[in-house]
Design an enzyme around this catalytic site. Sequence first.
Site, PDB file in Angstrom:
ATOM      1  N   SER A 199       0.840  -1.198   0.000  1.00 21.75           N
ATOM      2  CA  SER A 199       0.000   0.000   0.000  1.00 21.75           C
ATOM      3  C   SER A 199       0.879   1.255   0.000  1.00 21.75           C
ATOM      4  O   SER A 199       1.733   1.423  -0.852  1.00 21.75           O
ATOM      5  CB  SER A 199      -0.956  -0.051   1.195  1.00 21.75           C
ATOM      6  OG  SER A 199      -1.923   0.959   1.081  1.00 21.75           O
ATOM      7  N   ASP A 258      -5.489  -4.084  -2.921  1.00 25.86           N
ATOM      8  CA  ASP A 258      -4.493  -3.778  -1.897  1.00 25.86           C
ATOM      9  C   ASP A 258      -3.897  -5.059  -1.330  1.00 25.86           C
ATOM     10  O   ASP A 258      -4.614  -5.975  -0.930  1.00 25.86           O
ATOM     11  CB  ASP A 258      -5.149  -2.957  -0.793  1.00 25.86           C
ATOM     12  CG  ASP A 258      -4.136  -2.288   0.115  1.00 25.86           C
ATOM     13  OD1 ASP A 258      -3.078  -2.894   0.386  1.00 25.86           O
ATOM     14  OD2 ASP A 258      -4.382  -1.150   0.542  1.00 25.86           O
TER      15      ASP A 258
END
Length: 1515
Positions: free
Chosen positions: A1245, A1363
């Site tokens: 991320s 993600d």
Amino acid sequence: MESLSNLGNAMSSVLSETTSTTATAILADPTEALSSVVALASDAVSKATSDVVPEHTPTSWFTIILWLLHRISSVLYFVIKLTTITTPTFLFNIFSTSLTVTMNATTLVLIMLFMMAGVTWVVRYRYLNMYSRLPPEPQRKEPAVDLFPETQEEGVKSGLASYFDEFLSAIKIFGYLERPVFHELTRSMQTRKLIAGETLNLEEEQGFCLVVDGMVEIFVKSARDGRRSSSGPSFESDDEEGFAPGRQRYQLLTEVRNGAPMSSLFSIMSLFTEDIQMHDTDDDDSPDPTPSAPGTAMPGYPMNANFQQSNDTLPSIPGTPLSDNHVMQRGMASAESLTMSPLAHDSSRIPSLSLVNTRPAVPRRPVPKRLNTTSAHPDIIARATVDTTIAIIPASAFRRLIKIYPKATAHIVHVILSRFQRVTLATAYNYLGLSGEVLQMERNILKHTVRQLPNHLRGDALDRLKEKFKRERERIGEKEVEKGIALHNAHAARRRRSAASLRKEVALQAYSKRRQSIVTATPAFGTRRERPSPDMPSPGDLLTNTQQLKSGPASQLDLARDATSPRPQRNLSPFSTPRNAHVSLDTREALDEDDMFRESVLECMFRAIGLTGNGSVNPDSTQASPRFVPTDQRRSRGGPGHTAFGFMDAFDPFDNDTESVTSCGFSSSSPVPNPQLLAHDMKDEVEIVFFPKGSVLVEQGERNPGLYYVIDGFLDICVPGDDSSHDLLQSSAKVDHGHDSATGADAFGANSSRFPEPNMNNNFGAEQKKGKQGRRSVALIKPGGLAGYVGTISSYRSFIDVVARTDVCVGFLPLASIDRIVDRYPIVMLTMAKRLTELLPRLLLHIDFALEWVQVNSGQVLFREGDESEAIYLVLNGRLRLVEDQKDGGMNVKAEFGQGESIGELEVLTESARTGTLHAIRETELVKFPRTLFNSLAQEHPNITIKISKIIAARMRAFIDDPSRMGLKDNVVRSYKSSSTLNLRTVAILPVTAGVPVVEFGNRLMNALSQVGPPNGATCLNQAAILNHLGKLAFNRMGKLKLSQYLADLEEKYGLVVYVADTNVNTPWTQTCITQADCLLFVGLADSSPEIGEYERFMLGMKSTARKILVLVHQERYSNPGLTRQWLKNRMWINGGHFHVQMAYTSNTVPIHPPTKRFGPSLKQRVQILQAEIQKYTSRKVRHVPFYSPDAPFKGDFHRLARRLCGKSVGLVLGGGGARGIAHVGIIRAMEEAGIPIDMVGGTSIGAFIGGLYARHADVVPIFGLAKKFAGRMASMWRFAFDLTYPSASYTTGHEFNRGIFKTFGKTQIEDFWLEYYCNTTNISKSRVEFHTSGYAWRYIRASMSLAGLLPPLCDEGSMLLDGGYIDNLTVSRMKSLGSDVIFAVDVGSLDDNTPQAFGDSLSGVWAFFNRWNPFSSVPNPPTLAEIQARLAYVSSVGELERAKTMPGCIYMRPPIDDYGTLDFGKFDEIYGVGYKYGQEFLQKLREQGVLPLVEETEAKKALRRTMAPRRASI
């Protein structure tokens, strides 16, 4: 005239017609009249002309000209009319016209909206959407495993070729053999046929036995005579009672197949040392002992003057019948039978190698120890399972070999002794836990190396020496004393000069003279340095080298006189006493007391190691005459060899000449020198050193820096208290050895004589741990004793620690001097081999028979998947790879095994089939531990199996607990990467093509390895170094054996060996570099052509299976986008990754290929040269500086590469957490200020974004600006609002987010990042985690940051990526699998609310709504729907996070950022400051705790190593 009249008539008629026509036309239209008149006139003229002028007259050309004039006039008329009349009229009419347009506001707005929409579409989808139109660059697939089929299957050859192959395979254990040595050893070889089931009593065989064809089972007499074993083999039938008197039971040790020796390493040493007699210590109370008369003591027993210590020498071997009377009697009988054998009669002409003085014998009680038998195969019998052919080399061949070629014999013994320690002793000590037996042998051998100083140096002289040390100790302080105090040596400079700079010159001169002497059969030396007597050692040896330089012919004459009559010189010594008649000193008045100490200490050392000087200096044999050349030598020097075994040069690790080991045979090579004279000559080599109490002189696992002779005080032989059997096989990568040379410099350099500094218990790392755990004492070395004897003579690592129990004064002789002595005087090596064979316990003897030394070639398969598990393999040097077949037909690498690792214990113990195929990556030496030996040991010594059980249990525990092996089965990157860069021992540097500066590259890499490399150092080899060491014949057929052994010794000596291919492609040295490498580094210039080079084609042709890494050298610290992909596109064999390295180099101005003679390219090249010359003087000078230059050496690219090769890489793992990830920037800055290098970066991320910036720029300054710019874009609510869309898959289109990341990274690909980098994503199409190491950086970083609901998934090859934090928010396990040693993991994720909930079995949404806003409610708020979904998504990530915190080598960091939200990008400076402050405080705590792996501290630790630091204190 007639024609003119005709023309006039015609013209008149034309004019009349024209006039009439014109008149009529004028009345109608004047304009048309004009044109018609002209037309009629033209027609009339042409008609008249045609009538008058005949055809093909000059008047026809006049007509054409008139026509052209007419056309030109028409065009001019039209142009004039257009510009003067038509155009002005049109413009006047246009501008004089007025238009009126009337529309309402709605229409006007619509038109404007359409115009704006068109412009917006062009900008949005044609300009701002440029990232979506980049050319597709898919991820690079992991290359397939290289496993080439074997070129020669086992058992294919037959007949005579197979016979010789098997025979040569068996005698490989002797090392390389020159042609005359080989002939001498094998000319009396005998063969014997054994039918299936026939038994051979090896105890009666006096020779070296090997299996040529068939298979033989080796049995040993069981020590458990009275007990019956149901599973052990037994010979109880009537037919075999003759071989098993008293129903003796036998245990199966091993099975010997084709090409393997039946004799053990112990047997070979016994054959070589049969005529070496053991001698005892020389105490003050009695003269030197000799073997007692028959009946007093058994021959060969070591004598011990200290009766009270005899009980300590009894080895504790369970079940070993040491005191059985019938066994003792049988051993004595066998000893007597040997003395009467015809083989013994043949040895009468052998020069005496006795180590015993000829003084009257003093009977002494024998020391209880292992039964000494005269057989080379005690208690061993063999049984043929099939019809078998064996070969036997009798013991007489070995005795002749010692007599004729003693130097070659010493080298063979050295090879056997080294393998005996590496194979038998190291396996027993480390793998079987038999530390007691090995240490017992170390303790017993101390009793044979005690030599006392003369009396005149024990009293006042010793007190004066101690007083000197005491005064110096008070002057310099205790801190410096810990490193030792050396007595000043005024002749040290002369010693270094004579030993280093002039030694080569003398050796070469002596060698040339010797060759002349042999060829001409005349006296060799007629010059000033002539040798007066053939009794002296051969020219170029240790004595001649130094004495010729120091004293000239006079001293040589004296030396010769001393050598011929040593005893009268002793009687002239004024210091001699009746009590110490064997010790004397020089009578020169200038000899001071310090020189007395040095000379006496050195003489005691020489006597202790076997240089007694009592051998026959001038034996009555033809071999001693310099005018006689043996037949084998005449053959070897008569020209090129006529057999497969060509003449080869000697293995001399210190001389640069090419003298053969057989060249010394005619003079017995090494008449044992007088130790007094040798000590007088070498007294400048020894150091008198003082060490305080507690100093560590030799550490377990390191190579002995030299010999220590105890002058005063006591040394303690210890082992670590927690476990006495530390892993010495793997200690080379953990413990600093005694050789600090990182460049392969000459061993006789300026630092060769420096005494080693001790390590104190308060030093770093392992010493602190040892000091806390304590040591267990094994033996005590008293004054007169010798420490480090076995390890120094054999050049093997020490099994023990040598610690100063009290303040101790020792004499130290460095390893370089010892090696020269061992090389010149074979008796030293033979003496130690004899002592080891005499003291070897029965248990180690039988283990030695079962263990097999195996050498396999590159690509050879040891076993295949599904085969029966017959043996455990231990890697001595080389590299193995274990692969398994996959269902789709491919192969998966399970593991790689390097030096010191073992393979196959679990399968052998469970008797299951092999789970994979094991093949050699390169030439490998192995120890084969058969299953039969394990079963035998388990029955007779069950405690041995505990050690192997612990190994298997620890390995299974590590396999189960290792998080890096979880969840990686379906990953594109295999888990074998963790072992691919660990335990590398050899690295080859090859250029991609000619012109690459690999030599400069290798020098810089060696400089980095000397600072951050393995503790025992690294060495660099090129062709010049090999030729300088082995001579010009190093690469021929027989020279390869010599070369392979030399390279194996270097691997044993150093932690890493670097090969530099500095020759052309098709040279033997380039081939050697490829075949010897665990890892291949292909170095290419980034600015050159990325085409496949000739060196790569050569490597592919050799089918190398080693790990391959591409190194791109850049002028500046920057890689252009897409450049790396061009290099990797055609190189699918690059399976070890790639590196970017900045190195200034001068490009090769000479073209590799000859220029063509075409005009175009030549002209273009000439124009470019001219442009460059013009720009040199006209353009503004641009200062070319790197994008970033490291401010510290340890952050350099070569240090990063060195850490990777040594398995010491530092990894940085950055977790995800939205805006909280801004703290990563502050922590990175704190790490840079703390001096922590970062070699690999991984992130999730926001951690993928920050980590990608750092991996690209490798500096905190640019990433600060780029990260702040991105945070500003993310904090803009307008951009977020303009990106909103209908929430079918997400609330935003993701365009603005994509633009922000693309503006940061551009077209850069992950391969172009300067540091190794990866990011992870969650593949929701295939429900797995994926790691990305190639492709466009912005795409996979964006995918790793794609929060579900806020951003749409990113499509990649049909899969949807989200993600990566949903599965693993802190990828420590992945970083560990890549080979990182230390990992800094930064977690910035949100903390889950773990408040206990009690809202019941049902929940009302209305109650939950009001409860959330009720300030007086004591019931905790139930989670919302979004919170439940979020927690559900991160369920697996929480478990991975907890495992990451406990990962070995992981340093977990979590800054205090819980008060900030995921989207608080507007608080950049605040969050950055929190991370920076936390990083400083956290790293400062680590520094105080000593956990922080600071490079400065590592260098400081190395500075304290006694083998590296210079002498600090000297009197």
